[in-house]
Design an enzyme around this catalytic site. Structure first.
Site, PDB file in Angstrom:
ATOM      1  N   ASN A 101       0.922  -0.811  -0.043  1.00 29.89           N
ATOM      2  CA  ASN A 101       0.319  -0.146  -0.220  1.00 29.89           C
ATOM      3  C   ASN A 101       0.983   0.943  -0.081  1.00 29.89           C
ATOM      4  O   ASN A 101       1.823   2.019   1.244  1.00 29.89           O
ATOM      5  CB  ASN A 101      -0.947  -0.379   1.072  1.00 29.89           C
ATOM      6  CG  ASN A 101      -1.555   1.289   1.478  1.00 29.89           C
ATOM      7  OD1 ASN A 101      -1.625   1.551   0.024  1.00 29.89           O
ATOM      8  ND2 ASN A 101      -2.517   1.649   2.556  1.00 29.89           N
ATOM      9  N   TRP A 102       0.762   2.010  -1.273  1.00 28.14           N
ATOM     10  CA  TRP A 102       1.802   3.260  -1.048  1.00 28.14           C
ATOM     11  C   TRP A 102       0.815   4.057  -0.749  1.00 28.14           C
ATOM     12  O   TRP A 102       1.909   5.290  -0.888  1.00 28.14           O
ATOM     13  CB  TRP A 102       1.974   3.078  -2.478  1.00 28.14           C
ATOM     14  CG  TRP A 102       2.297   2.063  -3.618  1.00 28.14           C
ATOM     15  CD1 TRP A 102       3.614   0.638  -2.720  1.00 28.14           C
ATOM     16  CD2 TRP A 102       3.947   1.730  -4.559  1.00 28.14           C
ATOM     17  NE1 TRP A 102       3.783  -0.256  -3.364  1.00 28.14           N
ATOM     18  CE2 TRP A 102       4.198   0.696  -4.889  1.00 28.14           C
ATOM     19  CE3 TRP A 102       3.630   2.923  -6.062  1.00 28.14           C
ATOM     20  CZ2 TRP A 102       4.901  -0.053  -6.444  1.00 28.14           C
ATOM     21  CZ3 TRP A 102       4.198   2.902  -7.165  1.00 28.14           C
ATOM     22  CH2 TRP A 102       4.743   0.844  -7.231  1.00 28.14           C
ATOM     23  N   LYS A 103      -0.271   4.462  -0.748  1.00 30.43           N
ATOM     24  CA  LYS A 103      -0.818   5.843   0.016  1.00 30.43           C
ATOM     25  C   LYS A 103      -0.181   6.899  -0.799  1.00 30.43           C
ATOM     26  O   LYS A 103      -0.207   6.728  -1.737  1.00 30.43           O
ATOM     27  CB  LYS A 103       0.032   5.325   1.308  1.00 30.43           C
ATOM     28  CG  LYS A 103      -0.836   4.412   2.498  1.00 30.43           C
ATOM     29  CD  LYS A 103       0.074   4.341   4.010  1.00 30.43           C
ATOM     30  CE  LYS A 103      -0.056   2.712   4.497  1.00 30.43           C
ATOM     31  NZ  LYS A 103      -0.542   3.511   5.826  1.00 30.43           N
ATOM     32  N   GLY A 153       3.190  -1.052   4.578  1.00 27.96           N
ATOM     33  CA  GLY A 153       2.948   0.560   4.007  1.00 27.96           C
ATOM     34  C   GLY A 153       4.175   1.398   3.956  1.00 27.96           C
ATOM     35  O   GLY A 153       5.164   0.846   3.166  1.00 27.96           O
ATOM     36  N   GLU A 174      -5.853  -4.838  10.279  1.00 29.39           N
ATOM     37  CA  GLU A 174      -4.026  -3.763  11.297  1.00 29.39           C
ATOM     38  C   GLU A 174      -4.847  -2.984  12.027  1.00 29.39           C
ATOM     39  O   GLU A 174      -5.456  -2.149  12.309  1.00 29.39           O
ATOM     40  CB  GLU A 174      -4.474  -2.924   9.667  1.00 29.39           C
ATOM     41  CG  GLU A 174      -4.469  -3.710   8.396  1.00 29.39           C
ATOM     42  CD  GLU A 174      -3.634  -2.338   7.295  1.00 29.39           C
ATOM     43  OE1 GLU A 174      -2.523  -2.309   6.661  1.00 29.39           O
ATOM     44  OE2 GLU A 174      -3.797  -1.625   7.591  1.00 29.39           O
ATOM     45  N   GLY A 181       2.585   2.867  10.772  1.00 28.96           N
ATOM     46  CA  GLY A 181       3.626   3.602  10.514  1.00 28.96           C
ATOM     47  C   GLY A 181       3.824   3.772  12.421  1.00 28.96           C
ATOM     48  O   GLY A 181       4.690   4.466  11.776  1.00 28.96           O
ATOM     49  N   HIS A 233      -9.691   1.227   4.976  1.00 31.94           N
ATOM     50  CA  HIS A 233      -7.829   1.641   5.475  1.00 31.94           C
ATOM     51  C   HIS A 233      -8.160   2.415   6.434  1.00 31.94           C
ATOM     52  O   HIS A 233      -8.881   3.514   6.919  1.00 31.94           O
ATOM     53  CB  HIS A 233      -6.922   2.336   4.608  1.00 31.94           C
ATOM     54  CG  HIS A 233      -6.156   2.242   5.091  1.00 31.94           C
ATOM     55  ND1 HIS A 233      -5.217   2.790   5.964  1.00 31.94           N
ATOM     56  CD2 HIS A 233      -4.696   0.811   5.399  1.00 31.94           C
ATOM     57  CE1 HIS A 233      -4.285   2.961   6.635  1.00 31.94           C
ATOM     58  NE2 HIS A 233      -4.083   1.637   5.737  1.00 31.94           N
ATOM     59  N   GLU A 272      -6.413   5.011   7.799  1.00 33.65           N
ATOM     60  CA  GLU A 272      -6.606   6.202   7.392  1.00 33.65           C
ATOM     61  C   GLU A 272      -8.264   6.966   6.434  1.00 33.65           C
ATOM     62  O   GLU A 272      -7.718   8.719   6.715  1.00 33.65           O
ATOM     63  CB  GLU A 272      -5.425   6.380   6.713  1.00 33.65           C
ATOM     64  CG  GLU A 272      -4.151   6.216   7.462  1.00 33.65           C
ATOM     65  CD  GLU A 272      -2.764   5.705   6.852  1.00 33.65           C
ATOM     66  OE1 GLU A 272      -3.533   5.308   5.491  1.00 33.65           O
ATOM     67  OE2 GLU A 272      -1.700   4.906   7.219  1.00 33.65           O
ATOM     68  N   SER A 302       3.357  -2.368  10.657  1.00 37.47           N
ATOM     69  CA  SER A 302       4.855  -2.404  10.815  1.00 37.47           C
ATOM     70  C   SER A 302       5.193  -3.153   9.851  1.00 37.47           C
ATOM     71  O   SER A 302       6.253  -3.851  11.499  1.00 37.47           O
ATOM     72  CB  SER A 302       4.642  -1.640  12.033  1.00 37.47           C
ATOM     73  OG  SER A 302       4.556  -0.796  12.119  1.00 37.47           O
TER      74      SER A 302
HETATM   75  P1  PGA Z   1       2.375   0.325   7.725  1.00 35.37           P
HETATM   76  O1  PGA Z   1       1.156   0.221   6.939  1.00 35.37           O
HETATM   77  O2  PGA Z   1       3.197  -1.363   7.096  1.00 35.37           O
HETATM   78  O3  PGA Z   1       4.033   1.581   6.919  1.00 35.37           O
HETATM   79  O4  PGA Z   1       2.582   0.461   9.285  1.00 35.37           O
HETATM   80  C1  PGA Z   1       0.645  -0.845   6.833  1.00 35.37           C
HETATM   81  C2  PGA Z   1      -0.801  -0.448   6.349  1.00 35.37           C
HETATM   82  O5  PGA Z   1      -1.066   1.214   6.720  1.00 35.37           O
HETATM   83  O6  PGA Z   1      -1.464  -0.869   5.285  1.00 35.37           O
END
Ligand code: PGA
Length: 254
Positions: A12-14, A237, A170, A176, A98, A100, A216
Site C-alpha cells: 500500500n503505497w499510500k 505500508g 490492521e 506506521g 483503510h 486512514e 509495521s
Molecule cells: P505500515 O502501514 O506498514 O507503514 O505500518 C500498513 C498499512 O497502513 O497498510
C-alpha cells in the site's frame, strides 16, 4: 512455507511516488520477484501512477491494486474514481476502509460495505481493512470492535463474494508506528475474525478467505507473522516503498 491458503502480500503505497518514482520501484520489483510463484504479489500505487505501472507490469507476476474506489458507477461525484476507470488499467484489487480513510475521510462500515458490493459487481476483489485502536485494545474491546467491523463492512455480500474478498487485520496502533502486534496477538485476532466469518457465512467460506496482517510489517518480522495458521499474507505500508524491503518480505515468506 506450507500454508492452507496461498499467501497474498500487497504494498500500500499510500500518497507516495510520482510516476517516475513508481516506475523505478516496480521495475526493481520485477527483477527481484520475477520467479516468485508461491505468493500473490500486489502493488497499490496512487491513482495517478496506475496507468504507467499497469503497462510496466503487464508481462509479470505482479498484480495491480487501487487504494480506494467510489461506491457509485458514474456521475457527479467530484474527486471520485469509479470501478470502470480502474478496470481500464487492469486493476484487480481495491483496498477499502483503510484506517486512514476511516479516520480522515470518516468512512463508515456501512459505506465500506456499499463499496465492497460495487467492487464485486465490477468483478474486482476488495481488500477490506479492519482493526482496533490502542484505546480500544486497552479497554479490552478488540473482539467487539472487530466483530462490529466485520459485520458492518461485509454486510450484504453473498457467500461467493465473500470467498473472493480479502480481509486485512490492521491494528491501528501498529500502522506506521514501528510497533508490530506480536505473532500471538496477530494469530489470536485472525482466528477470532475467521470465527466471526463462520457465524456470518459458513465454515467453507471462512476457510477460503485470506486474512492479511498489516501494521509495521518489515523483513525482520514478516516470516514469523505469516507462519501463523490464520495469517495469510500482509498489507505493507512503509516497507513497500523500497525494492529491497518489499522483495525481502516476499522472498522471506516463501
Ligand atoms: P505500515 O502501514 O506498514 O507503514 O505500518 C500498513 C498499512 O497502513 O497498510
Amino acid at each position: 512455507m506450507n500454508k492452507e491458503r496461498k499467501l497474498i502480500i500487497a504494498g500500500n503505497w499510500k500518497m507516495n511516488k510520482t510516476v517516475a518514482e513508481a516506475l523505478d520501484l516496480v521495475r526493481g520489483l520485477k527483477i527481484e520477484l520475477g520467479n516468485v510463484k508461491e505468493v500473490d504479489i500486489v502493488v497499490c500505487p496512487p491513482f495517478t501512477a496506475l496507468g504507467e505501472v499497469s503497462k510496466a507490469i503487464l508481462d509479470s507476476n505482479i498484480r495491480l491494486g487501487a487504494q480506494n474506489m467510489s461506491e457509485n458507477n458514474v456521475g457527479a461525484f467530484t474527486g471520485e474514481i469509479a470501478a470502470v476507470m480502474l478496470k481500464e488499467f487492469s486493476v484487480r484489487y481495491v483496498i477499502l476502509g483503510h484506517s486512514e480513510r476511516r479516520q480522515y475521510q470518516k468512512e463508515s462500515d456501512a459505506l465500506i460495505a456499499k463499496k465492497a458490493l460495487a467492487v464485486h459487481a465490477a468483478a474486482l476483489k476488495p481488500i477490506v481493512c479492519i482493526g482496533e485502536t490502542l484505546e480500544q485494545r486497552e479497554k479490552n474491546q478488540t473482539q467487539q470492535v472487530l466483530e462490529t467491523q466485520v459485520h458492518g463492512s461485509l454486510a450484504g455480500l453473498s457467500k461467493e463474494q465473500m470467498s473472493e474478498t480479502i480481509l486485512a487485520y490492521e491494528p491501528v496502533w501498529a500502522i506506521g508506528t514501528g510497533k508490530t502486534a506480536t505473532t500471538a496477538q496477530a494469530q489470536e485476532a485472525h482466528a477470532f475474525i475467521r470465527g466471526v466469518l463462520v457465524k456470518m457465512f459458513d465454515d467453507t467460506v471462512a476457510r477460503k478467505v485470506r486474512i492479511q496482517y498489516g501494521g509495521s510489517v518489515k523483513p525482520s518480522n514478516a516470516r514469523e507473522l505469516m507462519s501463523q495458521a490464520d495469517v495469510d499474507g500482509a498489507l505493507v505500508g512503509g516497507a513497500s516503498l523500497e525494492v529491497r524491503s518489499f522483495s525481502d518480505i516476499i522472498k522471506g515468506s516463501i
